[in-house]
Structure formats: C-alpha cells, structure tokens
Design a protein around this motif. Structure first.
Motif, PDB file in Angstrom:
ATOM      1  N   GLY A  98       2.089  -0.490  -6.273  1.00  7.11           N
ATOM      2  CA  GLY A  98       2.383   0.496  -5.238  1.00  7.11           C
ATOM      3  C   GLY A  98       1.577   0.115  -3.998  1.00  7.11           C
ATOM      4  N   PRO A  99       1.488   1.021  -3.019  1.00  7.15           N
ATOM      5  CA  PRO A  99       0.726   0.700  -1.808  1.00  7.15           C
ATOM      6  C   PRO A  99      -0.716   0.281  -2.107  1.00  7.15           C
ATOM      7  N   ALA A 100      -1.363   0.947  -3.067  1.00  5.85           N
ATOM      8  CA  ALA A 100      -2.765   0.616  -3.359  1.00  5.85           C
ATOM      9  C   ALA A 100      -2.861  -0.781  -3.961  1.00  5.85           C
ATOM     10  N   GLY A 381      -5.975   4.529  -5.163  1.00  6.67           N
ATOM     11  CA  GLY A 381      -4.702   5.222  -4.968  1.00  6.67           C
ATOM     12  C   GLY A 381      -4.596   6.520  -5.746  1.00  6.67           C
ATOM     13  N   ASP A 382      -3.350   6.924  -5.979  1.00  2.84           N
ATOM     14  CA  ASP A 382      -3.059   8.255  -6.529  1.00  2.84           C
ATOM     15  C   ASP A 382      -3.705   8.524  -7.885  1.00  2.84           C
ATOM     16  N   LEU A 383      -4.005   7.476  -8.630  1.00  2.00           N
ATOM     17  CA  LEU A 383      -4.568   7.653  -9.975  1.00  2.00           C
ATOM     18  C   LEU A 383      -6.017   8.139  -9.929  1.00  2.00           C
ATOM     19  N   VAL A 391       0.307   7.329   1.298  1.00  2.00           N
ATOM     20  CA  VAL A 391       0.397   5.875   1.432  1.00  2.00           C
ATOM     21  C   VAL A 391      -0.872   5.324   2.080  1.00  2.00           C
ATOM     22  N   ALA A 392      -1.286   5.939   3.177  1.00  2.00           N
ATOM     23  CA  ALA A 392      -2.452   5.419   3.905  1.00  2.00           C
ATOM     24  C   ALA A 392      -3.706   5.452   3.033  1.00  2.00           C
ATOM     25  N   GLY A 393      -3.835   6.499   2.220  1.00  2.00           N
ATOM     26  CA  GLY A 393      -4.991   6.609   1.326  1.00  2.00           C
ATOM     27  C   GLY A 393      -4.976   5.473   0.317  1.00  2.00           C
TER      28      GLY A 393
END
Ligand SMILES: Cc1cc2nc3c(=O)[nH]c(=O)nc-3n(C[C@H](O)[C@H](O)[C@H](O)COP(=O)(O)OP(=O)(O)OC[C@H]3O[C@@H](n4cnc5c(N)ncnc54)[C@H](O)[C@@H]3O)c2cc1C
Length: 413
Positions: A98-100, A381-383, A391-393
C-alpha cells in the motif's frame, strides 16, 4: 481498438470470475469480459478454443493459451508475473505494498538496501481502490488511487526494489539477528529488518446470505470492475465514512440511482465535509439515515436486501442487484501469530506506546519511534496503533521507517 491481454468467459454472478476480474482490474491489466448469460460472443469464443461451459470461468491469454477455472495465483503465474523472489536473503523485506509499503520500498531501494516487497493482491493497497484521492499533497485536482499506485510502483522498481505479487507473507519468525518469512509460493526468505505495512482489510457484513452472496452482488469496497455492470441500475451502498462517500460518487457516474444506508443520524460525524457537499449536490444520490442492511436474499446472486429501520426495528425487503459495503476495516495481523504487542483492536504498538514492562524487550535502548516490540521489526501505515489512516500518513511513516532501519542495521553490524 483496445488490445486485451486477457479474455475471461464466465457468469456475471460467479464469485471465482469476480476474483479474477478484480485482480486484473486492480493490477491495471486490460481484459475483456464475456458474460455467457448475455451472449457477448462468449459461446463462439469458447468454441474457437475447443472449450465448453463445463469449467467456467475460462481465461484466454494473448498467446492463445487457456486456463479453465484458474485461481488468481494460477492466472498470475500463467501471465509471468514476478511471484518468486530472486534471492533468499535481503537487507529489508517490506510486507504490503500500500502507500506505506511502497514509500518504504522507494526509500530503501534508493538508499542502497537490497529490498524485497511482498504484496498479497495489488500494489496500491486500499488507496489503489479509491476512485479519487483529493487530499494528498501535490494533486490539487485529485488523483485516482490506481494512477497513484502505478506511479509509486514504477518509482520503487526504478530504484531496484523487487516487488512480488500476488504473494502472501504467510508466517514470520523473528529472532535477534534475522527475520525469516514464509511466502505463499512455498519459499522462505531471510532478512535483517522487516517493515510490516499490511494495513487493514474490509470488515464484512454479517447476516443471512451475506457470505454466500459475497462476490455475487455483495461487494466490499469500490469493486470498480463490477461498477460497469451496474450501469443504469439502482445501486445500494452501506457505510458512512469517506470511502463510502467516494464509492457512492463513483457509482453515481454509471448507476441510475445510488442509495446510501447509514447507521447514524447524519454523515457529519463520520465523513469529510467536502464529500458530504458533493453527495448533497448529486441528484442521483440519496442518503437514508438510521438504516442497516441485515440480510442478502437470492439463490445464485443477490436479488434483494433486507433493510432494518434502526428506530423501531421494522424491516423491509428491497429488490437489489448490487450492494457495495464500506463499513470500516480490521488490522491484517493473523499471519504474525501474536509475536508483536498489539492494542485491544489488534493495531500494532510501536515506540513509546509499547507496554515495555509486558514485553520481552532485549535491548538497553528504547524502541525507535516506528519499531514494534521486537527489534528490527518496524510498522508503518494503517496497521500501526495511533496511525492517522490516511495516504499521507502511510507515505510519511513508510519513508521514516527506512531511516530507522538504517539505524538498526548500523547497531547490529
Ligand atoms: C475506498 C478508499 C478511499 C480512500 N480515500 C482516501 C483519501 O481520499 N485520502 C486519504 O488520505 N486516504 C484515503 N483512504 C485511506 C488510505 O487509502 C489508507 O490510509 C492507506 O491506503 C493505508 O496505507 P497502508 O499502506 O498502511 O495500508 P493498505 O493500503 O491497507 O495496504 C496494505 C497492503 O498490504 C497487503 N497485505 C495485507 N496482508 C498481507 C500479507 N500477509 N502478505 C502480503 N501482503 C499483505 C494488502 O493486500 C495491501 O495491499 C481511502 C481508503 C479506501 C479504502
């Protein structure tokens, strides 16, 4: 004329056909879909290749070779996708693209680390399924998740990252010096550091018929490959977050009407105002508050949904062919088998958030900012517990994690 790399012949409502279409769509591989129930030239295509409808879906590749009822992995293998690692040893493995994960890959590979990325489905992760990301810096007119994912993948490959997909990280064993990963192609790789960026996956709706009709009218996320089949139909959306709002706006481009069912009194507490404004001004979209979908009805495919009025509990069955569900997400950590400290919802603790007295932290120094409860394992990321789920995070954390990987590798050299 579009040059298709792949043709798929099957039934519109078959889940295995949906999985193949979704995989190709998410990986931006052009394909033609021939629905046997609609004609669409499906029978003649089968006849030309000496095939019948006995084992659908059938995939016909550009070189004329065919696959009957293949899995996604079979299809990827037949298409020659990069599924097997070139080496058994890397400086860093990044799990999830993903993004991360892609940001980590760009920084790791460009800074000279031998880098492998393992991705289960398609580079881009959740962001790759977004029809339009409007709040990511540098794209004032928005960018589709697919375009962003493709550009990021290209950038990671340009710097020499090896990106394996579709391949699952099935198990991990982390020790003081090395991290061992077992992959779904049956191989194992060893690395010095790991960045875990497996994000979150869609939470599913529970109720009669929901799992049976998953992929046969009930879809999770935007399922853009199915949106075209919803042209001029009435589409139902469940969910009240930004992804549900984006999904509804996307479907409204094709569908005759889009109805969103939301649990709350309004969207204000759960959705960004810019999306609420766009929904309000779209004449094809209606938002109905205080409703839940409690059952999916139909034998071979979705025919109706049972909708509950949350004020009073009355239910109503509404004819429906398409239900798209966006009701949040859960962390993807089963494959880690409880090795990392997590919060009560399963998000992984890093840095100062780690309850250090409860874990067996072996070093004198404290865990780095994005380091999990085992040295050399980083989470982005989200995890991650405390992530902002944007996304930016993810991009920021993925990039930063590589700085910390360098520090970790320097101290273990
Ligand atoms: C429809 C939608 C619209 C959105 N719109 C926006 C927006 O407009 N702006 C915004 O800022 N954010 C948006 N978001 C949120 C944003 O997409 C996420 O915050 C971001 O994608 C998180 O990135 P990530 O890399 O942490 O994880 P993810 O994007 O979840 O990626 C994780 C990846 O890991 C892979 N994976 C999982 N387990 C394994 C395994 N065991 N082995 C190998 N691979 C694995 C998954 O297949 C996935 O590709 C949206 C999300 C959705 C769903």
């Amino acid at each position: 004329m579009t040059q298709y790399k792949v043709r798929i012949v099957g039934h519109q409502w078959a889940r295995d056909a949906h999985l193949l279409k979704d995989f190709l769509g998410r990986n931006r591989i052009p394909f033609a879909w021939l629905d046997v129930d609609r004609g669409d030239g499906a029978s003649s295509m089968l006849a030309v290749h000496d095939l019948t409808e006995a084992r659908l879906p059938v995939v016909i590749l550009e070189d004329g070779s065919t696959l009957e009822d293949p899995s996604v992995a079979d299809l990827a293998e037949a298409m020659g996708m990069h599924r097997h690692a070139d080496s058994t040893y890397y400086d860093v493995a990044i799990i999830g693209a993903g993004p991360a994960g892609l940001a980590a890959a760009v920084y790791a590979a460009s800074e000279g680390l031998s880098t492998v990325v393992v991705e289960r489905e398609a580079p881009g992760g959740q962001a790759g399924t977004s029809s339009r990301i409007e709040n990511y810096l540098g794209f004032p007119d928005g960018i589709s998740g697919g375009d962003l994912a493709e550009a990021a993948l290209r950038q990671a490959l340009k710097f020499g990252a090896e990106v394996l997909y579709p391949v699952d990280a099935e198990a991990a064993q982390f020790d003081a010096h090395y991290k061992h990963l077992r992959l779904s192609d049956g191989t194992e790789i060893t690395t010095r550091a790991v960045v875990v960026a497996t994000g979150v996956s869609y939470r599913t709706l529970h109720g009669p018929g929901m799992s049976e009709l998953n992929g046969a009218g009930v879809y999770y996320g935007a399922a853009t490959t199915e949106a075209a089949a919803a042209a001029d139909r009435h589409v139902y959306v469940v969910g009240a977050g930004n992804s549900a709002g984006q999904g509804a706006l996307y479907f409204a481009k094709f569908a005759k009407r889009v109805t969103m069912f939301v649990h709350g009194e309004s969207l204000a507490a759960t959705m960004s105002q810019y999306l609420i404004d766009q929904l309000d001004s779209n004449p094809r979209i209606e938002v109905i508050p205080r409703r839940g979908v409690v059952a999916a009805l139909g034998s071979e495919h979705l025919e109706a949904i049972r909708v509950e009025n949350l004020d009073g509990g009355a239910t109503e069955d509404i004819p429906a062919d398409f239900l798209f569900v966006f009701i949040g997400a859960e962390p993807e950590i089963d494959w880690l088998d409880g090795q990392l400290a997590v919060d009560d919802k399963g998000f992984v603790y890093t840095g100062r958030d780690i309850p250090i007295e409860q874990v067996d932290w072996p070093l004198e120094r404290a865990p780095f900012h994005l380091e999990a409860s085992i040295p050399g394992v980083f989470v982005a990321g989200d995890l991650r517990h405390g992530s902002i789920r944007r996304v930016a995070g993810g991009v920021g954390e993925g990039s930063t994690s590589i700085q910390l990987v360098h520090r970790y590798l320097a101290e273990t050299d």
